[in-house]
Design an enzyme around this catalytic site. Structure first.
Site, PDB file in Angstrom:
ATOM      1  N   ASP A  27       0.811  -1.214   0.000  1.00  0.00           N
ATOM      2  CA  ASP A  27       0.000   0.000   0.000  1.00  0.00           C
ATOM      3  C   ASP A  27       0.849   1.271   0.000  1.00  0.00           C
ATOM      4  O   ASP A  27       1.578   1.553   0.955  1.00  0.00           O
ATOM      5  CB  ASP A  27      -0.914  -0.011   1.228  1.00  0.00           C
ATOM      6  CG  ASP A  27      -2.118   0.877   1.029  1.00  0.00           C
ATOM      7  OD1 ASP A  27      -2.902   0.592   0.100  1.00  0.00           O
ATOM      8  OD2 ASP A  27      -2.268   1.866   1.774  1.00  0.00           O
ATOM      9  N   GLU A  40     -13.151   4.457  -8.664  1.00  0.00           N
ATOM     10  CA  GLU A  40     -13.755   3.175  -8.313  1.00  0.00           C
ATOM     11  C   GLU A  40     -13.993   3.106  -6.810  1.00  0.00           C
ATOM     12  O   GLU A  40     -13.080   2.826  -6.035  1.00  0.00           O
ATOM     13  CB  GLU A  40     -12.869   2.001  -8.749  1.00  0.00           C
ATOM     14  CG  GLU A  40     -13.616   0.680  -8.617  1.00  0.00           C
ATOM     15  CD  GLU A  40     -12.809  -0.423  -7.957  1.00  0.00           C
ATOM     16  OE1 GLU A  40     -13.298  -1.559  -7.943  1.00  0.00           O
ATOM     17  OE2 GLU A  40     -11.708  -0.160  -7.443  1.00  0.00           O
ATOM     18  N   ASP A  96      -8.389   3.346  -9.962  1.00  0.00           N
ATOM     19  CA  ASP A  96      -8.593   2.034  -9.370  1.00  0.00           C
ATOM     20  C   ASP A  96      -8.515   2.132  -7.843  1.00  0.00           C
ATOM     21  O   ASP A  96      -7.687   2.876  -7.299  1.00  0.00           O
ATOM     22  CB  ASP A  96      -7.505   1.083  -9.884  1.00  0.00           C
ATOM     23  CG  ASP A  96      -7.634  -0.319  -9.309  1.00  0.00           C
ATOM     24  OD1 ASP A  96      -8.586  -1.015  -9.697  1.00  0.00           O
ATOM     25  OD2 ASP A  96      -6.787  -0.700  -8.479  1.00  0.00           O
TER      26      ASP A  96
END
Ligand code: QV4
Ligand code: CA
Length: 493
Positions: free
Chosen positions: A166, A232, A196
């Site tokens: 991450d 998203e 995304d």
């Protein structure tokens, strides 16, 4: 960031999932331009991890290794050629941008562009990113650093989505590298981005990043144009992270749309309720969303799950898609898939990983197009189905008009007009529809663009006669191949 930057009179994009850049360039010229599409969402163009177990799954492209434009879809030069050729046909390119994370943790190797990566030491020299650039125990509080609890906002945004390393987007350096990548794409001439995994990024980080984006390339766009951004965020209403947190940096993907529309077209919820479809169903405002029936995740049970209609239920899918394209709500996206054999084991598709059609060396197969406009080599090409491309044109013709003349039979037959420009009727009953309805259209003979085309001033399918009072008789047998009729002023004999 809310304006899609379509060329005049174009209002729908298609996701050419896993297509090669050379095929997309040809598709812009031979089909998307002439048939009135606005643009294409392309698969992530940046270098990704090469996954060999399973063998080259589609999802390897959601594990970035660097921001070099080298993937199985093509290289930097082929990407540029596609963007240029598509823009010349008035077709826009929207890039799927993966900036929440890099590869999964563990493992190491070379990416599709030859860059080294190491998921143990968190080293990505192709960018370069090192362990300093990722969230860790100081920002994520779960013991394995993975996300487990979607009710914990901190965890969803600072921990790892399915072990994907991450990125620490709160850091200037990380923001700068990501911004450089986006601006590189803008300079090439793309029209916008899908972000995304936006749910897994802080709105504040996205605000800073989008604030540093250039205006679009004036070779193709009016000066001062901002990139279109759609984020998203899967928000089905049961988690603390809401779509509305992201409206400041663009639109969001509205997953409620396909999830709630699919059951109607499966005869599991009466079609008459669609009378107030859109905001009336508790969805965000029309200009804050992009809408679609299925996407590359939920058509195979990933992401929001597998309850949506897909090309596999083609008759119902065409109806749901036609409804979407006829209805004024949202900016519309048509999925374009490839085929794979499903293999359900305990309710899950064991083949959900299968990548695009490949040659023996695992390169992606060319898209073949047949004389009836369908595709070969395993490509489904929903965007080329007559009932779908004619409704893309319908949307272009009626754009800006409102929904009027709603009619329903109290159950599974519905109809509505778009101003005085178009009219559509659906019969989801097990009995025939045979009714006179107010279309709102000028008198004349119109082609039903579902059963055929408007071709050189004539209809190749059936036609509808609208009388001087605007009414017409509609007959739709329950057994019709496609139990719906659509007419508009652009297909008048
Ligand atoms: C697995 C286990 C982990 C384990 C790890 C150990 O699940 O628990 O820790 O191995 O190595 C792939 C594999 C997945 C694997 C992971 C890491 O499928 O099993 O973890 O790689 O190696 C796509 C696929 C994922 C895939 C990912 C990366 O759907 O299966 O993971 O690409 O290759 C949520 C999110 C939403 C997301 C959706 C799928 O909120 O943002 O899930 N949707 C987007 C994309 C989607 C993509 C990603 C996000 C990630 O649309 O296609 O995931 O970029 O709803
Ligand atoms: Ca994150």
């Amino acid at each position: 960031f809310h304006n899609p930057n379509c060329a005049d009179g174009r209002h729908t994009i298609t996701h050419l999932f896993e297509w090669k850049w050379s095929d997309i360039a040809q598709e812009c010229e031979r089909f998307l331009g002439p048939y009135g599409y606005c643009g294409v969402q392309v698969s992530p163009p940046n270098e990704n991890r090469v996954v060999t177990s399973p063998n080259r799954p589609w999802w390897e492209r959601y594990q970035p290794v660097s921001y070099k434009l080298v993937t199985r879809s093509g290289n930097d030069q082929q990407f540029r050629d596609m963007v240029d050729r598509c823009n010349r046909q008035n077709i826009r390119i929207y890039v799927d941008v993966v900036m929440n994370h890099m590869t999964g943790s563990g493992g190491s190797g070379q990416g599709t562009g030859g860059s080294q990566w190491d998921g143990n030491s968190l080293s990505f020299p192709g960018v370069p990113f090192s362990s300093w650039d990722f969230n860790d125990a100081s920002t994520c509080s779960t013991s394995d650093l993975n996300i487990h609890n979607y009710q914990n906002v901190q965890e969803v945004r600072n921990c790892r989505l399915v072990s994907l390393l991450d990125l620490r987007l709160s850091k200037d350096y990380v923001r700068t590298k990501v911004t450089e990548y986006l601006n590189y794409l803008i300079d090439i001439g793309v029209a916008g981005f899908r972000f995304d995994a936006a749910k897994h990024m802080w709105p504040e980080d996205l605000r800073v990043i989008t604030g540093q984006l250039k205006n679009l390339n004036t070779k193709y766009f009016p000066s001062g144009s901002k990139p279109f951004i759609y984020q998203e965020v899967i928000d089905m209403g049961n988690e603390p992270i809401k779509m509305s947190e992201y409206f400041g940096t663009g639109r969001v993907t509205n997953f409620i749309y396909g999830a709630k529309l699919s059951p109607v077209f499966r005869n599991q919820n009466q079609a008459k309720w669609l009378v107030n479809w859109g905001e009336g169903w508790g969805m965000p405002s029309s200009t804050d969303v992009i809408v679609f029936i299925d996407n590359h995740d939920n058509q195979r049970g990933h992401g929001a799950g597998g309850a949506v209609l897909t090309f596999r239920d083609s008759r119902r899918y065409k109806m749901a898609t036609a409804f979407m394209l006829a209805h004024p709500y949202g900016f519309t996206r048509v999925m374009s898939s490839y085929y794979w054999d499903v293999n359900y084991v305990n309710g899950n598709d064991a083949n959900d990983w299968i990548g695009p059609p490949t040659n023996g060396d695992m390169s992606i197969k060319d898209v073949i197009v047949n004389s009836d406009l369908s595709c070969g080599n395993g490509w489904i090409c929903e965007h080329r189905w007559r009932q779908i491309y004619n409704m893309v044109a319908f949307r272009n013709v009626v754009f800006g008009t409102s929904l009027v003349n709603w009619w329903d039979n109290g159950n599974y037959q519905i109809a509505f007009s778009r101003g005085n420009k178009g009219f559509i009727v659906f019969n989801l009953e097990s009995y025939n529809l045979n009714t006179r309805l107010q279309t709102g259209l000028p008198a004349g003979q119109y082609c039903d663009v579902i059963s055929g085309n408007y071709d050189n001033g004539a209809c190749t399918g059936s036609s509808v006669i609208v009388s001087s009072d605007g009414t017409a008789n509609f007959y739709i047998p329950a057994s019709a191949e496609d139990p719906m009729i659509a007419i508009h002023i652009g297909a008048k004999v």
